[in-house]
Design an enzyme around this catalytic site. Structure first.
Site, PDB file in Angstrom:
ATOM      1  CG  ASP A  10      -6.499  -1.862  -4.293  1.00 52.44           C
ATOM      2  OD1 ASP A  10      -7.071  -1.296  -3.350  1.00 52.44           O
ATOM      3  OD2 ASP A  10      -5.259  -2.023  -4.336  1.00 52.44           O
TER       4      ASP A  10
ATOM      5  CG  HIS B  71      -5.384  -2.009  -0.652  1.00 56.27           C
ATOM      6  ND1 HIS B  71      -4.741  -1.370  -1.688  1.00 56.27           N
ATOM      7  CD2 HIS B  71      -4.800  -1.550   0.482  1.00 56.27           C
ATOM      8  CE1 HIS B  71      -3.813  -0.556  -1.206  1.00 56.27           C
ATOM      9  NE2 HIS B  71      -3.818  -0.654   0.107  1.00 56.27           N
TER      10      HIS B  71
ATOM     11  CB  SER C  92      -0.961  -0.051   1.191  1.00 59.17           C
ATOM     12  OG  SER C  92      -1.927   0.969   1.094  1.00 59.17           O
TER      13      SER C  92
END
Length: 434
Positions: free
Chosen positions: A341, A376, A227
């Protein structure tokens, strides 16, 4: 009919090792209910599924799909693990504290009045792996070293917008032969509570600390992050190319972003994240003529942060100003993303990175693993994947990380072996040219 029995093979091992769960001794065609229960940081996580025994009274989770209505559907030998949910809690903590404490899952089978059980034990740290807290040179982190004298190749592990120290991933990297330094950069003892205004020189100091204290094999140090950490490791590779020998970027960004949900409220989510030489790096939201938070703030529940991020992609000039110069990376690059995501469009970002490296004929290995319908949160195998709607640990804003439990579990199971292969190949290529 024999005596009902549950068997887990192997009963104990590393968390990324698949297990075979079988039940024997049921009546042919009998319904058998299998439950699991795992304490994760003191919170009970459970799953359940119903199966029909075959003509020999056997159920094999690698062969048999559960009946409708259970925690998961379809044939999946580890489905009862990744489909677990916390009981009476919103916990997203998959691991114990300390992470070196094993996760013990009780597996129970019930058929009529008969019942039987077994345990499935998962370790993050292999036998002989050592843990050392690091609080020196202004650094805050934890070092995990593999068993044996070494030297070992090294990897520095960086968390995302939740901050803290990513000890689970470091422990597992060490279990596979890497000296693993999980470095915090905010939301950890002695550090800021926020991502805003983080100097890149801090991470350069971390890389230098590894080389000085660990003395890695052939001086090999990779960086791995997810991330915001995925954005960061690409940025570190481009900024300090002589000090970064390989990059593993989970659900990364191709651009420098503002503080967003992890920002200092006094600075705001459109304030800078990264500093270099004391000056903020230009980020995607600066002067962006199309960027808007409305699709996130005012969109339907569960809110999707990626809806706002996509609005910023409409200004080519802003994209050019904020683009990470990945062509400056002097080593192999691995990208991992999901097509659903919910946090930001990591598949689009990864494609941009991949295409730029292809355009400049990057002389090192470039790999991109993109998982259909995954979100994600791509971790490693055989952890629960059910908690994808959550309150952000810094801003408190509730959103979804996207994907669904089955496809997220598939991404977990398939990506980790790929990452290990990539890093081992990177180590060999570096040693050959060292």
């Amino acid at each position: 009919m024999g005596t009902l029995q549950v068997t887990v093979t192997p009963a104990e091992g590393l968390i990324d090792e698949p297990r075979r769960i079988t039940v024997t001794g049921a009546r042919p065609g009998e319904t058998v209910v299998i439950d699991t229960r795992t304490l994760r940081s003191g919170v009970a996580w459970q799953s359940q599924a119903r199966f029909l025994a075959d003509g020999n009274g056997v159920i094999d989770l690698e062969r048999d799909a559960p009946q409708d209505g259970g925690s998961y559907a379809g044939v999946d030998g580890m489905g009862l693990i990744w489909s677990q949910s916390p009981v009476g809690s919103a916990s997203r903590e998959n691991f114990n504290s300390p992470v070196t404490d094993a996760l013990v899952t009780d597996v129970t089978a019930r058929a009529g009045a008969a019942n039987a059980g077994a345990t499935l034990t998962q370790h993050l740290a292999a036998r002989g792996v050592t843990r050392r807290e690091v609080r020196e040179d202004g650094l805050v982190g934890t070092l995990y070293l593999p068993a044996g004298a070494g030297p070992h190749p090294a990897v520095m592990i960086l968390n995302g917008s939740g901050g803290g120290i990513n000890e689970p991933r470091a422990a597992l990297y060490a279990s596979h032969g890497f000296a693993a330094f999980a470095l915090a950069y905010f939301k950890a003892p002695g550090l800021s509570d926020y991502i805003s205004n983080t100097p890149l020189e801090y991470f350069q100091k971390g890389l230098q600390w590894i080389r000085r204290n660990v003395r890695p094999a052939n001086d090999f140090v990779a960086v791995s992050g997810q991330s915001r950490g995925g954005e960061l490791v690409l940025l570190l590779g481009a900024t300090f190319p002589r000090e970064v020998n390989a990059v593993v970027a989970y659900v990364p960004s191709a651009f420098v972003h503002s503080g967003q949900n992890a920002s200092d409220p006094k600075i705001g989510r459109e304030g800078p994240t990264w500093l270099l030489d004391g000056k903020p790096l230009t980020h995607l939201w600066e002067g962006n003529r199309t960027a808007s938070w409305k699709p996130f703030d005012e969109g339907p529940s569960p809110h999707r942060h990626d809806r706002a991020m996509r609005t910023a992609l409409g200004d080519p000039e802003a994209l050019a100003r904020a683009r990470i110069h990945v062509e400056d990376i002097a080593g192999p690059v691995m990208l991992l993303s999901g097509t659903d995501d919910g946090s930001w469009p990591s598949d689009t970002y990864s494609r941009i990175v991949r295409d730029r490296l292809a355009e400049v004929k990057h002389p090192h290995d470039v790999q991109w693993l993109n998982y259909e319908n995954a979100g994600h949160t791509i971790l490693f195998p055989y952890v629960p994947t059910t908690q994808h709607v959550y309150a952000h640990p810094v801003s408190g804003k509730v959103s979804t990380s996207g994907g669904n439990p089955r496809d997220n579990a598939r991404a977990d199971a398939q990506s980790w072996p790929g990452v290990l292969r990539f890093l081992r190949n990177a180590v060999q290529a570096h040693a050959a040219g060292h």
